[in-house]
Scaffold this active site. Structure first.
Site, PDB file in Angstrom:
ATOM      1  N   GLU A   1      -9.986 -16.311 -18.042  1.00 35.05           N
ATOM      2  CA  GLU A   1      -9.495 -15.514 -19.180  1.00 35.05           C
ATOM      3  C   GLU A   1      -9.926 -16.118 -20.515  1.00 35.05           C
ATOM      4  O   GLU A   1     -10.334 -15.405 -21.429  1.00 35.05           O
ATOM      5  CB  GLU A   1      -7.961 -15.395 -19.132  1.00 35.05           C
TER       6      GLU A   1
ATOM      7  N   ALA B   1      -3.866 -10.281 -14.909  1.00 29.87           N
ATOM      8  CA  ALA B   1      -4.304 -11.129 -16.029  1.00 29.87           C
ATOM      9  C   ALA B   1      -5.352 -10.442 -16.893  1.00 29.87           C
ATOM     10  O   ALA B   1      -6.235  -9.751 -16.387  1.00 29.87           O
ATOM     11  CB  ALA B   1      -4.868 -12.435 -15.476  1.00 29.87           C
TER      12      ALA B   1
ATOM     13  N   TRP C   1     -12.980   4.592   2.271  1.00 27.80           N
ATOM     14  CA  TRP C   1     -12.688   3.242   1.773  1.00 27.80           C
ATOM     15  C   TRP C   1     -12.781   2.232   2.914  1.00 27.80           C
ATOM     16  O   TRP C   1     -13.470   1.210   2.828  1.00 27.80           O
ATOM     17  CB  TRP C   1     -11.290   3.228   1.137  1.00 27.80           C
TER      18      TRP C   1
ATOM     19  N   ARG D   1     -19.090  -5.356 -12.461  1.00 22.90           N
ATOM     20  CA  ARG D   1     -19.136  -6.489 -13.386  1.00 22.90           C
ATOM     21  C   ARG D   1     -18.841  -7.816 -12.691  1.00 22.90           C
ATOM     22  O   ARG D   1     -19.424  -8.839 -13.004  1.00 22.90           O
ATOM     23  CB  ARG D   1     -18.117  -6.272 -14.513  1.00 22.90           C
TER      24      ARG D   1
ATOM     25  N   TYR E   1     -26.680  -1.100 -18.463  1.00 25.48           N
ATOM     26  CA  TYR E   1     -27.400  -2.329 -18.111  1.00 25.48           C
ATOM     27  C   TYR E   1     -28.858  -2.325 -18.550  1.00 25.48           C
ATOM     28  O   TYR E   1     -29.705  -2.959 -17.931  1.00 25.48           O
ATOM     29  CB  TYR E   1     -27.282  -2.573 -16.586  1.00 25.48           C
TER      30      TYR E   1
ATOM     31  N   ARG F   1       0.806  -1.225   0.000  1.00 26.80           N
ATOM     32  CA  ARG F   1       0.000   0.000   0.000  1.00 26.80           C
ATOM     33  C   ARG F   1       0.844   1.284   0.000  1.00 26.80           C
ATOM     34  O   ARG F   1       0.278   2.378  -0.074  1.00 26.80           O
ATOM     35  CB  ARG F   1      -1.012  -0.040   1.155  1.00 26.80           C
TER      36      ARG F   1
HETATM   37  O1  X8Z Z   1      -9.509  -8.855 -12.773  1.00 28.58           O
HETATM   38  C1  X8Z Z   1      -9.910 -10.003 -12.822  1.00 28.58           C
HETATM   39  C2  X8Z Z   1      -9.515 -10.929 -13.970  1.00 28.58           C
HETATM   40  C3  X8Z Z   1      -9.379 -10.220 -15.256  1.00 28.58           C
HETATM   41  S1  X8Z Z   1     -10.868  -9.590 -15.862  1.00 28.58           S
HETATM   42  C4  X8Z Z   1      -8.194 -11.582 -13.632  1.00 28.58           C
HETATM   43  N1  X8Z Z   1     -10.674 -10.494 -11.825  1.00 28.58           N
HETATM   44  C5  X8Z Z   1     -11.040  -9.697 -10.669  1.00 28.58           C
HETATM   45  C6  X8Z Z   1      -9.840  -9.393  -9.795  1.00 28.58           C
HETATM   46  O2  X8Z Z   1      -8.792 -10.006  -9.986  1.00 28.58           O
HETATM   47  O3  X8Z Z   1      -9.955  -8.551  -8.899  1.00 28.58           O
HETATM   48  C7  X8Z Z   1     -11.250 -11.842 -11.774  1.00 28.58           C
HETATM   49  C8  X8Z Z   1     -11.931 -11.914 -10.442  1.00 28.58           C
HETATM   50  C9  X8Z Z   1     -12.047 -10.523  -9.927  1.00 28.58           C
HETATM   51 ZN    ZN Z   2     -12.145 -11.015 -16.586  1.00 32.44          ZN
END
Ligand code: X8Z
Ligand code: ZN
Length: 611
Positions: free
Chosen positions: A382, A352, A482, A519, A220, A183
């Site tokens: 993914e 990712a 937060w 999302r 939405y 942090r």
């Molecule tokens: O960001 C992601 C994916 C890519 S759309 C790895 N996710 C969120 C996170 O990591 O915070 C998947 C679960 C929630």
């Molecule tokens: Zn994703």
């Protein structure tokens, strides 16, 4: 995870643009005469806009790919220029669309005119310099996060290294050091972030929205207020189950660490839960494993190592799940161009993401894969994005997207639910013997530590941002608010007093990267609706958590039909196409976890739950 013009899937191609590469015909300019525009004008406008954006997007996606997989001063410069040019063009097209507001267009054109506006996740005002400043700040925030490092006792840590320690260490002092150390990386982001909020609000208002949060809530097929109430309703449906899990986990942590580290009452210390943001608690399964039940017979983490899985083998295994459903194999270019491990010699964005570089076939994953259960799941997540992208590739440009962004996140998670079932792991030779029903509660508990613990976190991130964008929270209260939200929804507390200059929201990727987070909350509801519908289609009679759709081409065909719709119809139509219902509903996730919820209720008898 990257922004895209179209509702910005975390994981779809960024459509930033470079005006100098545009070779397509520009959309018609404002007519010189004052004659009212016609439905035909509107259709022509949209078609020209789609041609232009489609053309720009490939250039933009390739620039973004290079910056994401090779962060340098120069690639940041390039990406920032490309983003600015693209945002300017998008704002021009979205603003121009307003002149068809009162035209009686065909429904498809009306939907596209609307999507044109909603596609601007980080909108700029229609004035010189606004888009450039936004792009500059965005690239800088994202790169600051990606290259973040901190030191502890003379050693330097990256996010992956700190996360690894949070997952495996049980030393509270070290956990706290990793939690607090990471942090420090976001402290310098605060001024940039606050400036960005003002700039994008100006852009959102120019497009007719109250603020950027209202713009985000408008994607939405309902009003932004109705959508906010919808998320409240869904959270209320699952909240009692979360409280049950929280109560049980707190007691186990207290037993393990003692009162001085984790008191019996009140919130849980956030750094004890096995994950940097306490959004997924599966890594502390060993601490919370039910003592009254037989020890779990296997750990997917261990199986993957024992069977000598590599990141590539994990990815091939993920692909094989999708092809077992009758979907086409990934193109050879996926294997040549994806980045599936952290490169040794350059800075990259490790978070990712899945990409669609050319809106057709050039799909890729970018991931710093480690051989563990978490990344095994993330691979399926993914690839879900990539398979969705391929399914809707024949849609017109503005419909090449998820039915909503929650759908995009739910596809791979739905597949992931089957991919971790013991019966499937046994079918592919990872697990020698499928455990009997005595392992059901341990299995469901492991799943809940991932899926149920995540729910309030996914509410907090955007509650905070919605309040920031609406002006309810000013920069001097960013951090305090937060932690209030984390306390209220998650029932967690930081391990110690937070420094005055802390900007802890910035330590979560999606905040500096400006990726909306609701999302994922939606996806956690949808994926169970998909799973239950699929298992019903198969005639599955057993408990939902034991159902696997591996090899079911019938399910795959129906699922792909929904994916092929892309964003062409309101999302309830897509939901109905696969599940038969038009409502988002937590009944499926509740049914999946019902045996665990009953068990937790028993375990928690006589406890003083809540915080
Ligand atoms: O960001 C992601 C994916 C890519 S759309 C790895 N996710 C969120 C996170 O990591 O915070 C998947 C679960 C929630
Ligand atoms: Zn994703």
């Amino acid at each position: 995870m990257i922004k895209r013009l179209l509702l910005s899937c975390a994981c779809i191609a960024l459509i930033t643009g470079c005006a100098t590469t545009a070779t397509v015909t520009p959309p018609p300019e404002r007519p010189v005469s004052e004659t009212a525009p016609t439905a035909a004008d509107a259709k022509a406008y949209v078609e020209a806009a789609e041609a232009k954006l489609g053309d720009l997007s490939e250039y933009a996606a390739r620039v973004a790919w290079v910056r994401n997989t090779y962060i340098t001063h120069d690639t940041m410069w390039l990406e920032s220029k490309a983003t600015a040019a693209f945002t300017e063009e998008s704002v021009r097209l979205a603003t121009g669309a307003a002149r068809f507001n009162d035209v009686n267009t065909d429904p498809e054109t009306r939907r596209k005119l609307n999507l044109l506006k909603l596609s601007l996740v980080v909108p700029a005002a229609d004035r010189a310099g606004a888009a450039a400043e936004i792009a500059d700040i965005s690239t800088r925030l994202d790169s600051t996060y990606a290259t973040g490092r901190f030191t502890h006792k003379g050693k330097t840590y990256t996010l992956d290294e700190a996360s690894q320690i949070l997952a495996t260490s049980r030393d509270p002092a070290l956990l706290r050091a990793m939690f607090e150390g990471w942090r420090t990386v976001s402290v310098p982001m605060k001024a940039d972030y606050a400036r960005l909020v003002g700039l994008t609000n100006e852009g959102a208002q120019g497009l007719g929205f109250a603020d950027t949060g209202a713009l985000w809530r408008s994607g939405y097929d309902m009003s932004p207020d109705a959508f906010a109430s919808e998320t409240d309703r869904l959270w209320a449906q699952v909240n009692p189950f979360y409280k049950n899990l929280h109560c049980y986990v707190r007691r186990q942590l207290n037993a393990h660490y003692g009162d001085a580290v984790q008191p019996k009452h009140g919130p849980i210390r956030a750094d004890l839960l096995g994950n940097m943001w306490a959004q997924d608690w599966a890594n502390i399964y060993d601490i919370v494993a039910p003592k009254s039940l037989p020890k779990s017979a296997y750990s997917l983490d261990r199986l993957l190592t024992q069977k000598k899985y590599t990141p590539e083998k994990m990815m091939r295994t993920g692909e094989a799940f999708y092809t077992s459903l009758g979907l086409a194999p990934l193109p050879e270019s996926f294997w040549q161009r994806s980045m599936i491990t952290r490169p040794r010699d350059r800075e990259v964005v490790c978070h990712a993401s899945a990409w669609d570089l050319d809106n057709r076939d050039d799909v890729r994953v970018k991931m710093c894969t480690q051989v563990n259960a978490e990344d095994f799941y993330t691979i399926h997540h993914e690839l879900g994005h990539n398979y969705y992208q391929r399914a809707y590739k024949d849609q017109p440009f503005l419909f090449k997207n998820g039915a909503n962004d929650g759908f995009h996140e739910a596809i791979g998670d739905f597949i992931g639910l089957s991919s971790v079932t013991p019966v499937y792991l046994n079918q592919i030779g990872l697990l020698d013997k499928v455990p009997d029903a005595s392992e059901d509660i341990p299995y469901l508990l492991k799943m809940a530590l991932g899926k149920i613990a995540f729910l309030p976190f996914s509410v907090v991130v955007d509650r905070w941002r919605w309040e920031v964008y609406s002006g309810q929270i000013t920069p001097n209260r960013y951090n305090e608010r937060w932690w209030q939200l984390v306390n209220d929804y998650q029932g967690l507390t930081p391990p110690g007093v937070r420094p005055r200059d802390a900007f802890d929201p910035g330590a979560k990727y999606h905040v500096p990267a400006n990726v909306p987070y609701t999302r994922y909350f939606l996806a956690h509801i949808y994926q169970f609706q998909f799973h239950k519908a699929a298992c019903d289609q198969m005639g599955w009679q057993g408990p939902l958590h034991r159902c696997s759709i591996y090899g079911r081409r019938d399910v795959g065909q129906k699922f792909n039909a929904m994916m092929e719709m892309g964003a062409s119809q309101p999302w309830p139509d897509a939901l109905e196409a696969f599940t038969g219902t038009r409502e988002t509903d937590a009944a499926a996730i509740a049914a999946y976890f019902a045996p665990l919820n009953d068990w937790l209720t028993q375990e928690n008898k006589g406890q003083n739950c809540g915080w």
